[in-house]
Design an enzyme around this catalytic site. Structure first.
Site, mmCIF file in Angstrom:
data_model
loop_
_atom_site.group_PDB
_atom_site.id
_atom_site.type_symbol
_atom_site.label_atom_id
_atom_site.label_comp_id
_atom_site.label_asym_id
_atom_site.label_seq_id
_atom_site.Cartn_x
_atom_site.Cartn_y
_atom_site.Cartn_z
ATOM 1 C CG HIS A 75 -1.566 -13.425 -21.155
ATOM 2 N ND1 HIS A 75 -0.444 -12.827 -21.666
ATOM 3 C CD2 HIS A 75 -1.308 -14.760 -21.156
ATOM 4 C CE1 HIS A 75 0.457 -13.759 -21.975
ATOM 5 N NE2 HIS A 75 -0.037 -14.938 -21.682
ATOM 6 C CG ASP B 219 0.504 -9.612 -19.308
ATOM 7 O OD1 ASP B 219 -0.380 -10.382 -19.740
ATOM 8 O OD2 ASP B 219 1.157 -9.846 -18.274
ATOM 9 C CG ASP C 251 3.378 -16.335 -23.529
ATOM 10 O OD1 ASP C 251 2.192 -16.444 -23.178
ATOM 11 O OD2 ASP C 251 4.315 -16.227 -22.713
ATOM 12 C CD GLU D 131 -0.106 -15.709 -17.957
ATOM 13 O OE1 GLU D 131 0.021 -16.901 -17.631
ATOM 14 O OE2 GLU D 131 0.793 -15.079 -18.573
ATOM 15 C CD GLU D 132 3.811 -13.682 -19.689
ATOM 16 O OE1 GLU D 132 4.401 -14.332 -18.797
ATOM 17 O OE2 GLU D 132 3.588 -14.128 -20.817
#
Length: 448
Positions: free
Chosen positions: A91, A93, A123, A157-158
């Site tokens: 991802h 974001d 991340d 995704e977050e």
């Protein structure tokens, strides 16, 4: 291009290693903060990724469900059209970061003393960068994998993934034709238990997401009058019951495999894994290594948000709360029934966001390939399967029948708290970890 020979000399050169670092830094400098509720912008990062892929001779496509919420998908054609395809996804974001709390600006991408700093360093813009560096190295060397490899760089995704992997899985499934396994974040990093061992947990499962919305109804009235139908009281009582509930131990196949391998690694007798007390003792006897499984033994429900009232002397007629629930494979009916009992007759609940728990087999050639690649570049590695406490985009891609593994390798030094980096202050990743990860990822994908 010729098919890759796994026994040929390694081709990940200085250019590839430098690109993994540069791309990590560049992506961090692109602010893709996802504040939830649709507040996010990934387009600039998606365009950056697409440009790097185009330079490698690929034909990436950019897809949006909402403006600026951009996803990138590209396919690398393999040499064997009959072989199943592999999905590699990451991802774009990141969660918010308060610059006043950081040692360096969270969107600086600064490289200092052999470490890349910034939001997304673990991340997961580091993983995005390693994937880009790997496929570009293949292009320069004229290498093609045996299987098709689908690359997906996602938005959102977050939060709910509604405009990211959920949108791709539901509306563009043809882009993932043939994919049977997926590789993404939160696995294959070095875990140091403090006894000199280096454990690499590879995720072969995820607890499901059960974000809950609670609504209590009562009788509105003046704050000075006794009210036995107070919505706030009813709500807080239910929230307290949920927060204090101790969920029963439920061992999944992934956790059983992890306990079996950890017991062998530490020379401990393997107890009856159907005996809850024996399992608890084993986890305790494993010390810090036991934390790799402790959070995946049970479901969990943590109260996170409350919403009630508008004035101190007015009793509201309704009150609301949100609960972050996580549930293990095979426990969904039990989870719902327990919530019915804990909320009681005066509080209603529903799923604000719900994604299923996942588990993938660990006794497969694919898992063996991941294990071998880690051990090839770190002969002292002890590779174990584990179940992630939270979730990833693998949940959405599972709708397409894709079995997901958490495998984005990093060799980390003693004292580097990988888990604390996730959503934490001063997120960072060592340059050498990126080099290691790029080499391992390359070997894994070409050996699958």
């Amino acid at each position: 291009m010729a098919e890759h020979d796994p026994n040929a000399p390694h081709h990940i050169d200085r250019t590839a290693l430098d690109e993994a670092v540069t791309f990590t830094s560049d992506l961090i400098r692109i602010d893709t903060t996802n504040r939830g509720q649709g507040d996010g912008r990934e387009r600039q990062a998606a365009e950056y990724v697409a440009e790097r892929l185009t330079e490698a001779g690929l034909d990436p496509i950019l897809l949006e469900k909402a403006p600026e919420r951009t996803n990138v998908v590209a396919r690398i054609e393999g040499t064997d059209p009959s072989a199943d395809a592999v999905l590699v996804h990451g991802h774009l974001d990141v969660v918010p970061a308060d610059a006043s709390e950081w040692s360096v600006h969270p969107f600086s991408g600064e490289i200092r003393d052999g470490v890349v700093w910034g939001r997304g360093a673990v991340d997961m813009k580091d993983a995005d960068a390693m994937v880009l560096a790997t496929v570009r190295a293949w292009a320069r060397a004229g290498i093609r994998p045996r299987r098709d490899i689908v690359l997906a760089f996602t938005a959102d995704e977050e939060d709910s993934a509604d405009v990211g992997s959920g949108f791709l899985a539901d509306h563009r499934p043809e882009l993932f034709d043939g994919c049977t396994i997926g590789i993404s974040e939160s696995g294959a990093y070095t875990f140091h238990p403090g006894d000199g061992r280096r454990i690499y947990p590879v995720a072969a499962g995820e607890r499901g997401t059960g974000w809950l919305r609670l609504t209590a109804h009562g009788r509105a009235g003046h704050g000075s009058r006794i009210n036995r139908e107070n919505a706030v009281s009813r709500l807080t009582a239910a929230v307290t019951r949920i927060g204090e509930h101790r969920w029963p131990l439920r061992l999944t196949p992934t956790v059983r495999a992890a306990l079996t391998e950890l017991a062998a690694l530490y020379g401990l007798p393997l107890p009856d894994l159907d005996d809850d007390a024996a399992v608890e003792r084993l986890v305790a006897d494993l010390g810090r290594a036991g934390t790799l499984v402790a959070g995946a033994l049970r479901n969990s429900t943590n109260p996170t948000m409350l919403d009630a009232g508008y004035k101190v002397n007015v009793i509201p007629g309704t009150a609301g709360a949100h609960i972050d629930g996580r549930l293990l494979p095979g426990t969904e009916e039990e989870f719902a029934a327990t919530l019915d009992a804990l909320t009681g007759p005066d509080v209603a609940w529903d799923y604000y966001h719900h994604e299923p728990p996942l588990q993938a087999p660990v006794d497969t050639p694919a898992f063996a390939v991941m294990r071998e690649a880690l051990q090839h570049f770190d002969p002292g590695a002890h590779v174990i399967p584990y179940c992630m406490y939270g979730g990833t985009d693998a949940k959405q891609f599972s709708r397409l029948g894709i079995q997901g593994y958490g495998f984005m390798p990093l060799r980390l030094p003693e004292g580097f708290d990988y888990q604390a980096m996730f959503h934490g202050v001063d997120e960072r990743v060592p340059v050498e970890a990126l080099h290691f990860g790029t080499r391992v990822l390359d070997r894994t994908l070409l050996a699958l």
